[in-house]
Design a protein around this motif. Structure first.
Motif, PDB file in Angstrom:
ATOM      1  N   LEU A 239       0.518 -12.890   0.218  1.00 19.92           N
ATOM      2  CA  LEU A 239       1.269 -13.390   1.372  1.00 19.92           C
ATOM      3  C   LEU A 239       1.576 -12.317   2.408  1.00 19.92           C
ATOM      4  CD1 LEU A 239       3.877 -15.617  -0.505  1.00 19.92           C
ATOM      5  CD2 LEU A 239       1.624 -16.270   0.395  1.00 19.92           C
ATOM      6  N   ASP A 240       1.625 -11.065   1.964  1.00 16.21           N
ATOM      7  CA  ASP A 240       1.972  -9.977   2.870  1.00 16.21           C
ATOM      8  C   ASP A 240       1.545  -8.675   2.197  1.00 16.21           C
ATOM      9  OD1 ASP A 240       2.977  -8.526   4.984  1.00 16.21           O
ATOM     10  OD2 ASP A 240       5.085  -9.071   4.666  1.00 16.21           O
ATOM     11  N   VAL A 241       1.296  -7.661   3.009  1.00 19.32           N
ATOM     12  CA  VAL A 241       1.062  -6.307   2.502  1.00 19.32           C
ATOM     13  C   VAL A 241       1.947  -5.375   3.318  1.00 19.32           C
ATOM     14  CG1 VAL A 241      -0.574  -4.417   2.193  1.00 19.32           C
ATOM     15  CG2 VAL A 241      -1.316  -6.780   1.780  1.00 19.32           C
ATOM     16  N   LEU A 242       2.821  -4.654   2.640  1.00 20.46           N
ATOM     17  CA  LEU A 242       3.718  -3.715   3.294  1.00 20.46           C
ATOM     18  C   LEU A 242       3.164  -2.303   3.159  1.00 20.46           C
ATOM     19  CD1 LEU A 242       7.072  -5.157   1.894  1.00 20.46           C
ATOM     20  CD2 LEU A 242       6.067  -5.571   4.151  1.00 20.46           C
ATOM     21  N   ASP A 243       3.355  -1.521   4.165  1.00 22.42           N
ATOM     22  CA  ASP A 243       2.948  -0.114   4.163  1.00 22.42           C
ATOM     23  C   ASP A 243       4.158   0.714   3.733  1.00 22.42           C
ATOM     24  OD1 ASP A 243       2.069   2.450   4.636  1.00 22.42           O
ATOM     25  OD2 ASP A 243       2.156   2.278   6.829  1.00 22.42           O
ATOM     26  N   ALA A 244       4.120   1.216   2.497  1.00 23.44           N
ATOM     27  CA  ALA A 244       5.280   1.916   1.962  1.00 23.44           C
ATOM     28  C   ALA A 244       5.629   3.180   2.733  1.00 23.44           C
ATOM     29  CB  ALA A 244       5.047   2.259   0.491  1.00 23.44           C
ATOM     30  N   THR A 245       4.673   3.745   3.448  1.00 26.92           N
ATOM     31  CA  THR A 245       4.962   4.977   4.185  1.00 26.92           C
ATOM     32  C   THR A 245       5.827   4.717   5.415  1.00 26.92           C
ATOM     33  OG1 THR A 245       2.933   4.817   5.508  1.00 26.92           O
ATOM     34  CG2 THR A 245       2.791   5.994   3.407  1.00 26.92           C
ATOM     35  N   THR A 246       5.765   3.501   5.958  1.00 31.28           N
ATOM     36  CA  THR A 246       6.559   3.176   7.151  1.00 31.28           C
ATOM     37  C   THR A 246       7.513   1.997   6.932  1.00 31.28           C
ATOM     38  OG1 THR A 246       4.825   1.707   7.994  1.00 31.28           O
ATOM     39  CG2 THR A 246       4.748   4.019   8.681  1.00 31.28           C
ATOM     40  N   GLN A 247       7.349   1.269   5.813  1.00 35.30           N
ATOM     41  CA  GLN A 247       8.163   0.068   5.559  1.00 35.30           C
ATOM     42  C   GLN A 247       8.847   0.152   4.191  1.00 35.30           C
ATOM     43  OE1 GLN A 247       4.682  -2.648   6.341  1.00 35.30           O
ATOM     44  NE2 GLN A 247       6.189  -3.732   7.591  1.00 35.30           N
TER      45      GLN A 247
ATOM     46  N   SER B  32       0.871  -1.173   0.000  1.00 41.88           N
ATOM     47  CA  SER B  32       0.000   0.000   0.000  1.00 41.88           C
ATOM     48  C   SER B  32       0.908   1.223   0.000  1.00 41.88           C
ATOM     49  CB  SER B  32      -0.897   0.015   1.230  1.00 41.88           C
ATOM     50  OG  SER B  32      -1.821  -1.046   1.184  1.00 41.88           O
ATOM     51  N   LEU B  33       0.698   2.123  -0.953  1.00 45.60           N
ATOM     52  CA  LEU B  33       1.643   3.216  -1.142  1.00 45.60           C
ATOM     53  C   LEU B  33       1.326   4.457  -0.335  1.00 45.60           C
ATOM     54  CD1 LEU B  33       2.214   2.910  -4.988  1.00 45.60           C
ATOM     55  CD2 LEU B  33       3.490   1.852  -3.111  1.00 45.60           C
ATOM     56  N   ARG B  34       0.082   4.627   0.108  1.00 47.22           N
ATOM     57  CA  ARG B  34      -0.297   5.872   0.782  1.00 47.22           C
ATOM     58  C   ARG B  34      -0.885   5.673   2.178  1.00 47.22           C
ATOM     59  NH1 ARG B  34       2.731   9.361  -1.882  1.00 47.22           N
ATOM     60  NH2 ARG B  34       2.389   9.299  -4.124  1.00 47.22           N
ATOM     61  N   ARG B  35      -1.554   4.532   2.396  1.00 46.55           N
ATOM     62  CA  ARG B  35      -2.258   4.363   3.679  1.00 46.55           C
ATOM     63  C   ARG B  35      -1.990   2.963   4.234  1.00 46.55           C
ATOM     64  NH1 ARG B  35      -6.277   6.158   0.287  1.00 46.55           N
ATOM     65  NH2 ARG B  35      -7.242   4.111   0.376  1.00 46.55           N
ATOM     66  N   PRO B  36      -2.021   2.820   5.565  1.00 49.83           N
ATOM     67  CA  PRO B  36      -1.755   1.509   6.167  1.00 49.83           C
ATOM     68  C   PRO B  36      -3.004   0.657   6.371  1.00 49.83           C
ATOM     69  CG  PRO B  36      -1.863   3.164   7.883  1.00 49.83           C
ATOM     70  CD  PRO B  36      -2.069   3.900   6.568  1.00 49.83           C
ATOM     71  N   ASP B  37      -4.180   1.124   5.896  1.00 51.87           N
ATOM     72  CA  ASP B  37      -5.414   0.462   6.296  1.00 51.87           C
ATOM     73  C   ASP B  37      -5.543  -0.957   5.747  1.00 51.87           C
ATOM     74  OD1 ASP B  37      -5.558   1.674   3.827  1.00 51.87           O
ATOM     75  OD2 ASP B  37      -7.523   2.586   4.122  1.00 51.87           O
ATOM     76  N   THR B  38      -5.053  -1.212   4.513  1.00 54.11           N
ATOM     77  CA  THR B  38      -5.164  -2.571   3.967  1.00 54.11           C
ATOM     78  C   THR B  38      -4.330  -3.545   4.786  1.00 54.11           C
ATOM     79  OG1 THR B  38      -5.529  -1.689   1.750  1.00 54.11           O
ATOM     80  CG2 THR B  38      -4.896  -3.999   1.914  1.00 54.11           C
ATOM     81  N   ARG B  39      -3.113  -3.162   5.115  1.00 54.00           N
ATOM     82  CA  ARG B  39      -2.271  -4.027   5.945  1.00 54.00           C
ATOM     83  C   ARG B  39      -2.913  -4.256   7.309  1.00 54.00           C
ATOM     84  NH1 ARG B  39       2.734  -6.077   6.783  1.00 54.00           N
ATOM     85  NH2 ARG B  39       3.514  -6.067   8.909  1.00 54.00           N
TER      86      ARG B  39
END
Length: 490
Positions: free
Chosen positions: A99-107, A63-70
């Motif tokens: 398998l995983d969802v990374l939060d691009a804003t923090t990861q 997710s490039l903008r928000r952490p909600d999906t993760r």
């Protein structure tokens, strides 16, 4: 009970929606930028259907903008439900390809590490048109985009899609990793070529040698994607839980129809997507043109005119006889003559689209489709208008769609209520359209060459027609304007 436990229980109960493969054996082969409802109902489903044959194609999402999906999917091990709805009927399935969802804003570092992982052979994208930081009118990278300026100044800490891709490819080259494919699944014209142009354009601003490497070694196949996926609601979550017993924080809802046409260029291999129904072809362009102009163009016209006339959902809008007649005429009279004959029975495709639009179970919001018009309309409507005008033909219905977008972008509906306009150019549009005289407002808007180019604003026929439609929308309203146009076209 864990999400894995839920899946095992559902499978054992005979519900028929458990996983047909051992998820513990699945390893990552794809990184996907822009995990959202569409990707989870389309690309992930096609990939899920191949994992029984080859479990090395699991997906690591970002997710490039928000952490909600993760945040929603991590507690359920990134498993989720796809609810396929047609009228009153529903079919449920569990998808385990993600398998995983990374939060691009923090990861960001973890995301770059995943993109550089030698097991990754494809990077896929659904980042919407605005995610490419390009000029929609030309298809070239916008070097003045704030995210691009940031990434040029901070190449090791990118925040844009082009910046992330170029940094990952730079690191892969330095570590001797094999060349990969970057697969765009967004509604862009010649989307593989556009993605290649944007990525190599950004690389050239940083390092000419890197740009040459990307141009030679990396594949950018084009695709055409098609499946209607409305935003998930709380009622959808309750219905999924009721039918499956699986408390899914973020299921996706979609229609039975699904299409994926893919240019078959993958230097490091790919999943057997054709076994799941994808069409592997040498040239995607005719299919892409058909979908952009017929489906997406019609969707945008229905979204703006439907919203302005009080229809919250696409199915309600297309059930309006006048809007349905307008869309039928738009596809038949204006779009179909611009398409190549190799596509076959376009009348049957038109009728299928009208049937799909009318699927009342989907609750596809006109407001959702209306987002980002400045990025979408150059492909969806302006390309048809250009083709018609070049042939000396009228494009009244398509131009009405553009005028309806501008009427929507004023930010006030026909009852004076505020419209929540979501568009990267919303502020510019609102300022331009605030001129007291409609003619002056249109002059200001048409001067936005990053949307309209320089040809359409200088075409006298286009200028006269959009002014007539825009003034009618302001003075008479959407449905009265549609009725007047239908009378003119009769």
């Amino acid at each position: 009970m864990t999400a894995e436990g839920n899946v095992r229980r559902l499978s054992a109960s005979g519900a028929g929606i458990g996983l047909p493969y051992d998820r513990r054996a699945v390893t990552p082969g794809i990184v996907h930028l822009g995990v959202g409802a569409f990707q989870r109902a389309h690309l992930a489903v096609y990939t899920d259907d191949t994992l029984k044959m080859d479990p090395s194609w699991g997906i690591v999402g970002a997710s490039l903008r928000r952490p909600d999906t993760r945040a929603a999917l991590q507690p359920q091990d990134f498993l989720y439900t796809v609810a396929i709805r047609d009228g009153d009927a529903s079919q449920m399935r569990i998808v385990g390809a993600l398998l995983d969802v990374l939060d691009a804003t923090t990861q960001r570092d973890a995301l770059l590490a995943a993109m550089v992982d030698p097991r990754i052979r494809i990077i896929t994208l659904t980042v919407t048109e605005k995610g490419y930081c390009h000029d929609p009118a030309t298809g070239w990278l916008d070097p003045d985009h704030p995210d691009i300026r940031h990434d040029l100044a901070n190449p090791a800490a990118p925040i844009s899609v082009p910046g992330l891709l170029v940094r990952a490819l730079e690191l892969r080259r330095a570590r001797g990793a094999a060349p990969i494919a970057i697969l765009c699944c967004d509604n862009l014209p010649a989307n593989g070529e556009t993605t290649a142009r944007v990525v190599t354009g950004f690389a050239a601003l940083r390092d000419s040698d890197l740009a040459r490497y990307i141009a030679v070694a990396i594949a950018f196949p084009s695709t055409m994607v098609d499946r209607i996926v409305p935003a998930t609601t709380d009622l959808d979550r309750l219905e999924v839980s009721r039918q499956t017993g699986f408390d899914d924080a973020w299921p996706v809802v979609t229609e039975p129809f699904s299409q994926w046409v893919i240019e078959d260029r993958f230097p490091a291999g790919r999943p057997a997507w054709e076994s799941a129904g994808a069409q592997m072809v040498a040239d995607v362009r005719p299919f892409e043109l058909m979908k952009l102009r017929m489906l997406n163009g019609s969707h945008s016209i229905l979204a703006y005119l439907g919203y302005l006339s009080g229809h919250a959902h696409v199915a309600e809008a297309v059930a309006n006889p006048q809007l349905r007649q307008l869309i039928h005429g738009f596809m038949t009279e204006e779009v179909m003559p611009t398409l190549p004959p190799c596509l076959g029975d376009l009348a049957a495709y038109r009728d299928l689209l009208l049937q799909r639009f009318g699927n009342s179970a989907l609750k596809h919001r006109t407001w959702q489709i209306a987002m980002d018009g400045s990025q979408k309309l150059p492909q969806r409507l302006l390309s048809t208008i250009r083709a018609r005008l070049a042939a000396g033909l009228s494009a009244q219905r398509a131009i009405l769609g553009v005028a309806a977008w501008l009427r929507y972008a004023t930010g006030l509906d026909e009852n004076g209520n505020v419209i929540d306009v979501r568009d990267p150019l919303a502020a510019r549009l609102k300022t331009a359209l605030s001129a007291s005289a409609a003619s002056d407002a249109l002059d200001r808007v048409l001067a936005m060459h990053d949307v309209f180019g320089t040809d359409l604003p200088n075409h006298a026929g286009f200028r006269a027609e959009i002014e007539r439609q825009y003034i009618s929308l302001l003075q008479e309203g959407a449905l009265a304007t549609v009725r007047r146009l239908l009378e003119r076209c009769a």
